[in-house]
Design a protein around this motif. Structure first.
Motif, short mmCIF file in Angstrom:
data_model
loop_
_atom_site.label_atom_id
_atom_site.label_comp_id
_atom_site.label_asym_id
_atom_site.label_seq_id
_atom_site.Cartn_x
_atom_site.Cartn_y
_atom_site.Cartn_z
N PHE A 171 -53.88 -95.66 -15.08
CA PHE A 171 -53.63 -96.96 -15.70
C PHE A 171 -54.90 -97.40 -16.42
CE2 PHE A 171 -55.38 -97.86 -11.54
CZ PHE A 171 -56.21 -98.95 -11.73
N TYR A 172 -54.77 -98.45 -17.25
CA TYR A 172 -55.88 -98.91 -18.09
C TYR A 172 -56.06 -100.41 -17.93
CZ TYR A 172 -55.61 -94.33 -20.23
OH TYR A 172 -55.61 -92.97 -20.42
N THR A 173 -57.32 -100.85 -18.03
CA THR A 173 -57.60 -102.28 -17.89
C THR A 173 -59.02 -102.58 -18.35
OG1 THR A 173 -57.42 -104.16 -16.37
CG2 THR A 173 -58.49 -102.17 -15.52
N ASN A 174 -59.42 -103.83 -18.18
CA ASN A 174 -60.76 -104.28 -18.53
C ASN A 174 -61.69 -103.97 -17.36
OD1 ASN A 174 -63.11 -106.00 -18.89
ND2 ASN A 174 -61.92 -107.17 -20.39
N GLY A 217 -61.65 -104.73 -11.80
CA GLY A 217 -62.66 -103.73 -12.13
C GLY A 217 -63.88 -103.86 -11.24
N PHE A 218 -64.30 -105.10 -10.99
CA PHE A 218 -65.43 -105.34 -10.10
C PHE A 218 -65.12 -104.86 -8.69
CE2 PHE A 218 -67.35 -108.12 -6.87
CZ PHE A 218 -68.71 -107.86 -7.10
N GLN A 219 -63.92 -105.17 -8.19
CA GLN A 219 -63.58 -104.76 -6.83
C GLN A 219 -63.49 -103.24 -6.71
OE1 GLN A 219 -60.08 -107.09 -5.66
NE2 GLN A 219 -61.45 -108.48 -4.58
N MET A 220 -62.97 -102.58 -7.72
CA MET A 220 -62.88 -101.12 -7.65
C MET A 220 -64.25 -100.47 -7.72
SD MET A 220 -59.31 -100.15 -9.65
CE MET A 220 -59.62 -101.13 -11.13
N SER A 232 -53.42 -103.13 -5.55
CA SER A 232 -54.16 -103.91 -4.56
C SER A 232 -55.56 -103.34 -4.41
CB SER A 232 -53.45 -103.88 -3.20
OG SER A 232 -52.18 -104.49 -3.29
N THR A 233 -56.54 -104.23 -4.48
CA THR A 233 -57.94 -103.85 -4.39
C THR A 233 -58.65 -104.79 -3.41
OG1 THR A 233 -58.53 -105.30 -6.23
CG2 THR A 233 -58.00 -103.01 -6.78
#
Length: 213
Positions: A75-78, A84-87, A51-52
């Motif tokens: 963890f890994y992601t785009n 990614g933008f929210q984080m 959750s972000t």
């Protein structure tokens, strides 16, 4: 007759959880529970809800835990995805694991940041080739017209890396979550569940409390 959603319920009776029996370190306690989830052959025990928020609107989705290193959850992601933008906007995140076969849940709050480039490279190089190519193909979270957009892009990327090592794209990599709260939930009868919460102090010591269900 259709069953009413309100009538769906399960009585939890399998196990209990005592504050006097848990590990003083919540990450060690998590690893102990995770090992039990593995032995129970739960489908994808490393699946977790991430959750972000960008400060205004929260969002949740399932991602896969890929490691617990230095008491941090990886963890890994785009990087260019919506999460990614929210984080980037707000590094406060929550993780949630639910293992219904064990009647257990683990909730983790913490601060997220990207792993170093070498760690992302090492993990990317360990992935199946199809997953490596997929990281290049998908403009994650962007609007696309049809499925054929991905199919066409897949052919382009496969041709680009034909007979070559697939390099990690710069927009793809890892994150690590440093926890400041971890709660362990064990289902119990009559909805009087066991909840044990760890919170960290400024001196980085963990405090253990029992919470009402």
């Amino acid at each position: 007759m259709k069953q009413s959603i309100a009538d769906i319920r399960k009585e939890y009776t399998a196990l209990s959880l005592s504050a006097s029996e848990v590990d003083p370190n919540p990450v060690s306690q998590f690893l102990s529970w995770f090992d039990m989830a593995l032995k129970a052959e739960i489908m994808e025990p490393n699946a977790m809800t991430l959750s972000t928020t960008d400060g205004n609107k929260p969002a949740s989705r399932i991602v896969l835990l890929k490691g617990v290193e230095n008491e941090e959850f990886v963890f890994y992601t785009n990087y260019k995805s919506s999460k990614g933008f929210q984080m980037d906007q707000n590094p406060n995140v929550s993780l949630n694991f639910f293992w219904p076969e064990l009647e257990r849940q683990v909730r983790i709050d913490g601060m997220v940041q990207k792993v170093d480039v070498a760690t992302s490279d090492d993990y990317f190089n360990s992935r199946p080739r199809g997953s490596q190519i997929g990281a290049w193909v998908s403009p994650q979270s962007e609007v696309i017209d049809t499925r054929e957009v991905l199919d066409s892009r897949l052919k382009e990327v496969e041709l680009k890396f034909q007979d070559k090592v697939v390099e990690r794209p710069s927009h793809w990599g890892g994150y690590r979550v440093k926890p400041n709260m971890i709660e362990f939930w064990q289902g119990r009868p009559s909805r009087l569940h066991d909840r044990i919460r760890y919170t960290i102090s400024d001196s980085r010591n963990w405090k253990i409390d029992r919470l009402a269900p």
